[in-house]
Design an enzyme around this catalytic site. Structure first.
Site, PDB file in Angstrom:
ATOM      1  N   ASP A  13      -1.775   8.617  -0.786  1.00 12.33           N
ATOM      2  CA  ASP A  13      -0.818   8.263  -1.838  1.00 12.33           C
ATOM      3  C   ASP A  13      -0.303   9.490  -2.594  1.00 12.33           C
ATOM      4  O   ASP A  13      -0.029   9.427  -3.791  1.00 12.33           O
ATOM      5  CB  ASP A  13      -1.447   7.248  -2.825  1.00 12.33           C
ATOM      6  CG  ASP A  13      -2.025   6.060  -2.095  1.00 12.33           C
ATOM      7  OD1 ASP A  13      -1.326   5.511  -1.228  1.00 12.33           O
ATOM      8  OD2 ASP A  13      -3.182   5.691  -2.361  1.00 12.33           O
ATOM      9  N   LYS A  16       3.630  11.396   0.595  1.00 10.21           N
ATOM     10  CA  LYS A  16       3.969  11.951   1.924  1.00 10.21           C
ATOM     11  C   LYS A  16       5.251  11.340   2.488  1.00 10.21           C
ATOM     12  O   LYS A  16       6.054  12.032   3.110  1.00 10.21           O
ATOM     13  CB  LYS A  16       2.817  11.713   2.926  1.00 10.21           C
ATOM     14  CG  LYS A  16       1.558  12.489   2.590  1.00 10.21           C
ATOM     15  CD  LYS A  16       0.454  12.206   3.583  1.00 10.21           C
ATOM     16  CE  LYS A  16      -0.040  10.784   3.547  1.00 10.21           C
ATOM     17  NZ  LYS A  16      -0.703  10.365   2.292  1.00 10.21           N
ATOM     18  N   GLY A  40       0.732   2.999   3.352  1.00  7.64           N
ATOM     19  CA  GLY A  40       1.953   2.451   2.782  1.00  7.64           C
ATOM     20  C   GLY A  40       2.795   3.612   2.306  1.00  7.64           C
ATOM     21  O   GLY A  40       2.365   4.376   1.450  1.00  7.64           O
ATOM     22  N   HIS A  41       3.961   3.789   2.913  1.00 11.82           N
ATOM     23  CA  HIS A  41       4.821   4.912   2.544  1.00 11.82           C
ATOM     24  C   HIS A  41       6.082   4.382   1.871  1.00 11.82           C
ATOM     25  O   HIS A  41       6.796   3.564   2.437  1.00 11.82           O
ATOM     26  CB  HIS A  41       5.158   5.743   3.787  1.00 11.82           C
ATOM     27  CG  HIS A  41       3.965   6.460   4.336  1.00 11.82           C
ATOM     28  ND1 HIS A  41       3.874   6.905   5.618  1.00 11.82           N
ATOM     29  CD2 HIS A  41       2.793   6.790   3.742  1.00 11.82           C
ATOM     30  CE1 HIS A  41       2.700   7.496   5.799  1.00 11.82           C
ATOM     31  NE2 HIS A  41       2.029   7.421   4.672  1.00 11.82           N
ATOM     32  N   GLN A 225      -2.814   8.469   4.862  1.00  9.89           N
ATOM     33  CA  GLN A 225      -4.046   8.730   4.094  1.00  9.89           C
ATOM     34  C   GLN A 225      -4.110  10.192   3.614  1.00  9.89           C
ATOM     35  O   GLN A 225      -3.078  10.773   3.362  1.00  9.89           O
ATOM     36  CB  GLN A 225      -5.289   8.344   4.917  1.00  9.89           C
ATOM     37  CG  GLN A 225      -5.444   6.834   5.100  1.00  9.89           C
ATOM     38  CD  GLN A 225      -4.690   6.277   6.298  1.00  9.89           C
ATOM     39  OE1 GLN A 225      -4.670   6.872   7.359  1.00  9.89           O
ATOM     40  NE2 GLN A 225      -4.040   5.136   6.134  1.00  9.89           N
ATOM     41  N   THR A 240     -11.617   6.619   5.727  1.00 12.43           N
ATOM     42  CA  THR A 240     -11.049   5.740   6.728  1.00 12.43           C
ATOM     43  C   THR A 240     -11.668   6.106   8.080  1.00 12.43           C
ATOM     44  O   THR A 240     -12.501   7.021   8.165  1.00 12.43           O
ATOM     45  CB  THR A 240      -9.507   5.789   6.712  1.00 12.43           C
ATOM     46  OG1 THR A 240      -9.011   4.723   7.525  1.00 12.43           O
ATOM     47  CG2 THR A 240      -8.969   7.126   7.197  1.00 12.43           C
ATOM     48  N   ARG A 310      -4.776   1.978  -8.710  1.00  9.17           N
ATOM     49  CA  ARG A 310      -5.504   3.160  -8.216  1.00  9.17           C
ATOM     50  C   ARG A 310      -6.321   3.778  -9.338  1.00  9.17           C
ATOM     51  O   ARG A 310      -5.891   3.760 -10.496  1.00  9.17           O
ATOM     52  CB  ARG A 310      -4.520   4.196  -7.677  1.00  9.17           C
ATOM     53  CG  ARG A 310      -3.797   3.697  -6.450  1.00  9.17           C
ATOM     54  CD  ARG A 310      -2.808   4.725  -5.900  1.00  9.17           C
ATOM     55  NE  ARG A 310      -1.985   4.098  -4.883  1.00  9.17           N
ATOM     56  CZ  ARG A 310      -0.678   4.301  -4.725  1.00  9.17           C
ATOM     57  NH1 ARG A 310      -0.039   5.149  -5.503  1.00  9.17           N
ATOM     58  NH2 ARG A 310      -0.023   3.679  -3.782  1.00  9.17           N
TER      59      ARG A 310
HETATM   60  P1  IMP Z   1      -9.551   1.432   5.654  1.00  2.48           P
HETATM   61  O1  IMP Z   1      -8.739   2.561   6.145  1.00  2.48           O
HETATM   62  O2  IMP Z   1      -8.771   0.181   5.391  1.00  2.48           O
HETATM   63  O3  IMP Z   1     -10.766   1.193   6.495  1.00  2.48           O
HETATM   64  O4  IMP Z   1     -10.127   1.836   4.199  1.00  2.48           O
HETATM   65  C1  IMP Z   1     -11.076   2.889   4.022  1.00  2.48           C
HETATM   66  C2  IMP Z   1     -10.796   3.634   2.714  1.00  2.48           C
HETATM   67  O5  IMP Z   1      -9.577   4.361   2.823  1.00  2.48           O
HETATM   68  C3  IMP Z   1     -10.631   2.708   1.498  1.00  2.48           C
HETATM   69  O6  IMP Z   1     -11.137   3.366   0.359  1.00  2.48           O
HETATM   70  C4  IMP Z   1      -9.121   2.576   1.382  1.00  2.48           C
HETATM   71  O7  IMP Z   1      -8.722   2.250   0.071  1.00  2.48           O
HETATM   72  C5  IMP Z   1      -8.695   3.979   1.773  1.00  2.48           C
HETATM   73  N1  IMP Z   1      -7.325   4.021   2.330  1.00  2.48           N
HETATM   74  C6  IMP Z   1      -6.923   3.644   3.570  1.00  2.48           C
HETATM   75  N2  IMP Z   1      -5.611   3.859   3.721  1.00  2.48           N
HETATM   76  C7  IMP Z   1      -5.164   4.375   2.572  1.00  2.48           C
HETATM   77  C8  IMP Z   1      -3.886   4.845   2.128  1.00  2.48           C
HETATM   78  O8  IMP Z   1      -2.877   4.818   2.838  1.00  2.48           O
HETATM   79  N3  IMP Z   1      -3.832   5.349   0.859  1.00  2.48           N
HETATM   80  C9  IMP Z   1      -4.933   5.421   0.064  1.00  2.48           C
HETATM   81  N4  IMP Z   1      -6.139   5.006   0.437  1.00  2.48           N
HETATM   82  C10 IMP Z   1      -6.263   4.491   1.682  1.00  2.48           C
END
Ligand code: IMP
Length: 430
Positions: A13, A16, A40-41, A225, A240, A310
């Site tokens: 976040d 990007k 999410g972009h 991410q 992740t 957040r």
């Molecule tokens: P997952 O990728 O859904 O398995 O989540 C694992 C961790 O990564 C969690 O803390 C999510 O909130 C974080 N996360 C995954 N994708 C994003 C992103 O695009 N932005 C911010 N945090 C993310």
């Protein structure tokens, strides 16, 4: 022509999508290399706001070809929805504009159900995943039992594999009390329908990208991410399940290191994190509310994918230097400077105190990290609204000082800064 890589330097976040959109104006191809619709972009073009989860942010530039690389995990339902949404809004999304790697892995309802079941089983130790099935899909990939997108070209084989996969997932779900059984026939039918819609987009993406580079085209690798969510280098296990760092870009696209020209780290002028896990410079109370925003504006600090507020904190230079190291960054783009306007002073974390000693490296061990206390340097704030600035010289001296300070401590130049969500609000510093 070269490969430029964009990565997040913090916990995702960082903006990007905004920077990718701006740089995409000058490239031929934008390629996503990791993650899935957990990302999410947000891209703002005039009054239009595009929230993209899987399709690279470059899609809103009509001259750009977009690639979803082999390192991505794809929920076909989400991809089709995103394709249809863009079509409705007049964006050309025909197969030559979007290529999907046949080596990317598919996310199924089985993965999503497992994600929910595992999170609830973790209880207080939950990771706070986006519940999009990301972890279970990558788990199957590394266990060599995943379903690759290439199967979409062969509906009969796809049906067999999906049926066996859902049966296996139902057995795994049995271990989690309270989880509901998935309907194998319905899901299999659904996937066969997806195959007719997605087959035209499939490509052997490594060959496609390497040939494009040989043909003199430029490629921008769009990260999702951030470095601190990297499976190896992030705050494990609160990460992740993929590699959102520069090394992940090469694996996730099938390109070699000699193609790389620039590695651009996107850093937000403060810090945010969604989900559980450490955030050393985290703030609460009034300053947190101030940094987060109310949620009314699309760029406020609420998850693009999940809508979760957040967690926020001050800029952490240890985290930033760590990202420079892990990604071999050549430069930085500093976003959301406008959000800091009006704060009388701006604390910036310059080191941690650990057991009475000052350290300036990021600990791998979370129990050690938990004992670290941020040491802040307070920089002077500015009261001016900077959203109208279009050149570095338009910025008040305290803003320029903030930028220079961050660049000096990071040890690499800041080439872009952003003072708002619009394309015209990105300023070149070179
Ligand atoms: P997952 O990728 O859904 O398995 O989540 C694992 C961790 O990564 C969690 O803390 C999510 O909130 C974080 N996360 C995954 N994708 C994003 C992103 O695009 N932005 C911010 N945090 C993310």
């Amino acid at each position: 022509m070269p490969l430029d890589i964009i990565v997040g330097t913090q916990w995702g976040d960082e903006g990007k999508g905004h920077i990718t959109d701006w740089l995409a104006g000058e490239v031929d191809i934008v390629a996503r290399f990791s993650g899935g619709d957990n990302a999410g972009h947000t891209v703002a073009i005039g009054e239009e706001i595009y929230k993209l989860h899987l399709i690279p942010s470059g899609i809103v530039h009509s001259h750009v070809t977009c690639v979803i690389g082999n390192g991505v995990v794809i929920n076909p339902e989400v991809l089709i929805r995103e394709i249809n949404d863009l079509k409705t809004r007049g964006v050309d999304i025909s197969p030559p504009r979007l290529r999907v790697s046949d080596r990317a892995h598919l996310i199924t309802p089985g993965h999503i159900a497992m994600d929910a079941a595992q999170e609830s089983h973790r209880g207080k130790a939950s990771i706070g995943t986006t519940q999009r099935g990301i972890g279970p899909a990558y788990t199957d990939k590394t266990a060599r039992s995943g379903l690759r997108a290439g199967l979409l070209a062969d509906p009969a084989e796809l049906a067999n594999k999906v049926t066996a996969h859902i049966k296996a997932k139902n057995q795994e779900l049995d271990r989690f009390p309270g989880s509901t059984k998935l309907n194998t026939n319905d899901i299999t039918k659904q996937f066969v329908e997806y195959s007719s819609q997605l087959k035209p987009y499939l490509v052997e993406s490594s060959t496609f990208l390497n040939q494009a580079i040989l043909d003199g085209k430029s490629v921008l690798a769009e990260g999702a991410q951030g470095t601190q969510l990297d499976l190896d280098h992030g705050t494990y296990p609160f990460v992740t399940s993929s590699w959102p760092t520069a090394g992940g870009a090469l694996i996730g696209l099938g390109l070699g290191p000699k193609t790389v020209r620039r590695v651009i780290g996107v850093a937000k002028a403060f810090t945010s994190r969604v989900g559980s896990g450490p955030l050393p410079s985290e703030q609460s109370g009034e300053s947190a509310t101030r940094l987060r925003g109310t949620g009314e504006m699309p760029w406020d600090e609420f998850g693009t994918t999940t809508g979760r507020p957040r967690r926020v904190g001050w800029l952490d230079l240890i985290v930033l230097r760590y990202a420079v190291q892990i990604n071999g960054l050549t430069e930085l783009a500093l976003t959301k400077l406008d959000i800091l306007s009006g704060l009388p002073e701006l604390p910036v974390c310059v080191a941690y105190e650990l057991d009475g000693k000052r350290i300036d490296t990021f600990p791998a061990d979370l129990t050690v990290l938990a004992k670290c206390r941020p040491i802040y340097r307070k920089l002077a704030g500015w009261s001016e609204d900077i959203t109208g600035a279009r050149a570095i010289d338009d910025l008040p001296s305290n803003v320029r000082h903030y930028i220079d300070f961050v660049a000096e401590k990071a040890g690499i130049p800041i080439n872009l800064v952003s003072v708002g969500p619009g394309r015209e609000q990105i300023i070149t510093c070179e």
